[in-house]
Design a protein around this motif. Sequence first.
Motif, PDB file in Angstrom:
ATOM      1  N   GLY A   1       0.694  -0.948   0.014  1.00 18.62           N
ATOM      2  CA  GLY A   1       0.156  -0.070   0.145  1.00 18.62           C
ATOM      3  C   GLY A   1       0.844   1.144  -0.019  1.00 18.62           C
ATOM      4  O   GLY A   1       0.628   2.058  -0.922  1.00 18.62           O
ATOM      5  N   LEU A   2       2.024   1.296   0.924  1.00 22.24           N
ATOM      6  CA  LEU A   2       2.743   2.357   0.934  1.00 22.24           C
ATOM      7  C   LEU A   2       3.573   2.453  -0.247  1.00 22.24           C
ATOM      8  O   LEU A   2       3.718   3.871  -0.756  1.00 22.24           O
ATOM      9  CB  LEU A   2       3.773   2.127   2.276  1.00 22.24           C
ATOM     10  N   GLY A   3       4.075   1.541  -0.723  1.00 18.76           N
ATOM     11  CA  GLY A   3       4.666   1.653  -1.949  1.00 18.76           C
ATOM     12  C   GLY A   3       4.047   2.265  -3.062  1.00 18.76           C
ATOM     13  O   GLY A   3       4.490   3.158  -3.905  1.00 18.76           O
ATOM     14  N   ILE A   4       2.964   1.820  -3.200  1.00 21.50           N
ATOM     15  CA  ILE A   4       1.929   2.343  -4.248  1.00 21.50           C
ATOM     16  C   ILE A   4       1.743   3.822  -4.242  1.00 21.50           C
ATOM     17  O   ILE A   4       1.638   4.667  -5.035  1.00 21.50           O
ATOM     18  CB  ILE A   4       0.543   1.492  -4.534  1.00 21.50           C
ATOM     19  N   GLY A   5       1.387   4.226  -2.932  1.00 24.03           N
ATOM     20  CA  GLY A   5       1.152   5.635  -2.650  1.00 24.03           C
ATOM     21  C   GLY A   5       2.450   6.554  -2.844  1.00 24.03           C
ATOM     22  O   GLY A   5       2.105   7.378  -3.357  1.00 24.03           O
ATOM     23  N   VAL A   6       3.551   5.865  -2.511  1.00 28.98           N
ATOM     24  CA  VAL A   6       4.867   6.600  -2.634  1.00 28.98           C
ATOM     25  C   VAL A   6       4.799   7.104  -4.319  1.00 28.98           C
ATOM     26  O   VAL A   6       5.188   7.998  -4.544  1.00 28.98           O
ATOM     27  CB  VAL A   6       6.169   6.003  -2.271  1.00 28.98           C
ATOM     28  N   ALA A   7       4.838   5.844  -4.891  1.00 23.68           N
ATOM     29  CA  ALA A   7       4.964   5.889  -6.458  1.00 23.68           C
ATOM     30  C   ALA A   7       4.048   7.030  -6.788  1.00 23.68           C
ATOM     31  O   ALA A   7       4.285   7.680  -7.658  1.00 23.68           O
ATOM     32  CB  ALA A   7       4.561   4.662  -6.779  1.00 23.68           C
ATOM     33  N   ALA A   8       2.805   7.059  -6.489  1.00 26.32           N
ATOM     34  CA  ALA A   8       1.645   7.971  -6.804  1.00 26.32           C
ATOM     35  C   ALA A   8       2.173   9.465  -6.448  1.00 26.32           C
ATOM     36  O   ALA A   8       1.961  10.386  -7.469  1.00 26.32           O
ATOM     37  CB  ALA A   8       0.314   7.664  -6.124  1.00 26.32           C
ATOM     38  N   VAL A   9       2.839   9.715  -5.380  1.00 25.10           N
ATOM     39  CA  VAL A   9       3.076  10.812  -4.852  1.00 25.10           C
ATOM     40  C   VAL A   9       4.602  11.293  -5.799  1.00 25.10           C
ATOM     41  O   VAL A   9       4.368  12.544  -6.409  1.00 25.10           O
ATOM     42  CB  VAL A   9       3.766  10.944  -3.348  1.00 25.10           C
ATOM     43  N   LEU A  10       5.166  10.281  -6.162  1.00 27.77           N
ATOM     44  CA  LEU A  10       6.277  10.519  -6.934  1.00 27.77           C
ATOM     45  C   LEU A  10       6.092  11.052  -8.604  1.00 27.77           C
ATOM     46  O   LEU A  10       6.547  11.989  -9.058  1.00 27.77           O
ATOM     47  CB  LEU A  10       7.609   9.572  -7.042  1.00 27.77           C
ATOM     48  N   ALA A  11       4.928  10.433  -8.974  1.00 26.96           N
ATOM     49  CA  ALA A  11       4.425  10.735 -10.299  1.00 26.96           C
ATOM     50  C   ALA A  11       3.979  12.156 -10.380  1.00 26.96           C
ATOM     51  O   ALA A  11       4.066  12.725 -11.488  1.00 26.96           O
ATOM     52  CB  ALA A  11       3.312   9.487 -10.504  1.00 26.96           C
ATOM     53  N   GLY A  12       3.169  12.363  -9.316  1.00 27.11           N
ATOM     54  CA  GLY A  12       2.430  13.460  -9.253  1.00 27.11           C
ATOM     55  C   GLY A  12       3.552  14.585  -8.986  1.00 27.11           C
ATOM     56  O   GLY A  12       3.444  15.815  -9.800  1.00 27.11           O
ATOM     57  N   ALA A  13       4.418  14.449  -8.332  1.00 20.95           N
ATOM     58  CA  ALA A  13       5.569  15.744  -8.021  1.00 20.95           C
ATOM     59  C   ALA A  13       6.649  15.816  -9.086  1.00 20.95           C
ATOM     60  O   ALA A  13       6.896  17.039  -9.430  1.00 20.95           O
ATOM     61  CB  ALA A  13       6.188  15.264  -6.639  1.00 20.95           C
TER      62      ALA A  13
END
Lengths: 406, 260
Positions: free
Chosen positions: A348-360
């Motif tokens: 869950g955390l990994g997907i979240g981090v990936a999404a944040v990175l993608a956004g940033a």
Amino acid sequence: MRFAGLIHIAWRSLARNKMRSFLTMLGVIIGVAAVIAMLAVGRGAGETMNSSIAGLGSNVINVFPGSRTQGPARMEAGASSRFREEDVAAVRKEAGAILYITPVARSQAQLKAGGQNWRTSVLGAYPEYLSIRQWPLTSGAAYTVSEERGAAKVCVIGRTVADNLFGAGSDPTGLSVRINNLPFRILGVLESKGQNSFGQDQDDIVLAPFSTVQKKVLGNLYVSSMMASAVSEAAMPEAAQQITEILLRRLRLPPGAEPDFTVRTQTEIAAAANAISGALTVLLSSIAGISLLVGGIGIMNIMLVSVTERTREIGLRLAVGARGRDILLQFLVEAMAISLVGGLIGVGLGIGVAAVLAGAQGWAVKVSVSSVAVAFAFSAATGMFFGWWPARKAARLNPIDALRYE
Amino acid sequence: MTALLAVKGLVKTYQLGETTVHALQGVDLQIERGEFVAIGGPSGSGKSTLMNILGCLDVPDSGEYRLDGEPVQDLGADELARVRNRKLGFVFQSFNLLARTTALENVELPLLYRGEVSPAQAQERALESLAKVGLQERAQHYPNQLSGGQQQRVAIARSMVNDPVLILADEPTGNLDTRTSLEIMQVFQDLNANGITIVLVTHEPDIAVFAKRQVVVRDGKITRDEPTPNVSNAREELAKFPLVEAAASPTEPLLVGKAD
């Protein structure tokens, strides 16, 4: 002993030390999240890189007519000019691995506009040329298929040409330019590509419909070369093979004859791209692997502490009839529970981090199902591997010593 | 009829650093069903070693041990675990209850390792066992919410839950005050009156008098083995005991459903 009972015992013992269980789990959580985020970023970076490399032309196939021997003198490549536009049409129709293809006619010409003049190369090609080279326009639009068919006197010009004829940074879209004294209307300006790897200015170019250049600038019926792109980078060899076969047939060369033309792909660019993306994958997976390893050592450490701390409990369990393997399983299930729950949270955390990175970063960060599966499987394996030794230590305790342990 | 428990020529030596300890030097002992035996002796006499061997926690160097018809000295580790689970119940000096685990779950523990008992059955049997020691009302209490005597009674309930042929109690009153010790001895006497065989290891002569037979171990050998001349009755002793501390501790029936 029932498996449900084991799960129950493991759960209770973890719940007894909530903070400690959580901190142990954190190692796995970070490890798994790192794997997933890293792979997602790596994949995104790889894709970004691939598309920029494709922009360099790794996806481009050039077909040149072969050299022709006239008496003892071998002429340069392209001198025979034996391709015709129909050959291009045939390749387009028959080669399944080809996405775009265009004939290319090349000429040098003197350009005049206003008080300025400039000598540059004029390239005649179908509008697909811009798709093959992945070359966008900064202003205006490319010529259309009907302008191509009608041999319209229109063109798009490179940045260098625009700067030299109309002044730096100007936008001459809609203006007129004379090419070998013929008036052409400028439809747009190509985005600057800078120099190519041989130091040649790629922006010093005029692109016009193939038919226009062939008939009105060059005045012949031949195609000096062809340029094509494959449906994917992986399809490059297949595309080249198809082109070769079709042209051999059309040029009526005997089977097995040396082809009288050259099909050239930018393999060295593709090879470099593969090497870079391979290195990137190794780098990212080793970072991710190390964090999982550290998480696993955390599990082992805590399980060893737990075994020591619960020596009397183990002694008692042995005294009331637990076999060595019951104890082994109990501790193994605990280690697995830590790593599996940690693995789930980590996913869950990994997907979240990936999404944040993608956004940033605006990268094409993509979480793949396989990376999630791999990370989760690895976290389970970590629990199994690092839980084994402490569990075995527990199972091998002597009940008498364990019961007396202070 | 063969004896419930028979050992013959037990020998056990330990290596402690450079000295060899001859813990048991040829012990013969027979215990029949329904007996209540106290094993006494000074510390270092070998009584703990004997206890460990009788409890299938340790194996002798030589000698025979037959428990309920099984040749224990020939059994492997898993078989010994099965014997401990089905045939033996343990009561320890320090209770050895699992912390942060309810009395009921502590009592259920041996049943978990038995395998063929469903969770519902296990709970039912554990409650029955707790009822026999008068603690059915404290089934959901944690060990730290129970007095020492109550904890030891939970341990006794645990030792009985699998209907063992023998309960082994190792200094069960060693951590308890005199009055609570008497209460525990009363529980043992009541269980024995109901037909359960008990072997009690103690170095206190005034605890040994509650057993029907006394065995004394000294220097690795049995030096005395005789019926207790005047078996004390724990209930009567308890009645004589001043109730000073009793006011502080809650009173509850010590053993319910007991046959008089």
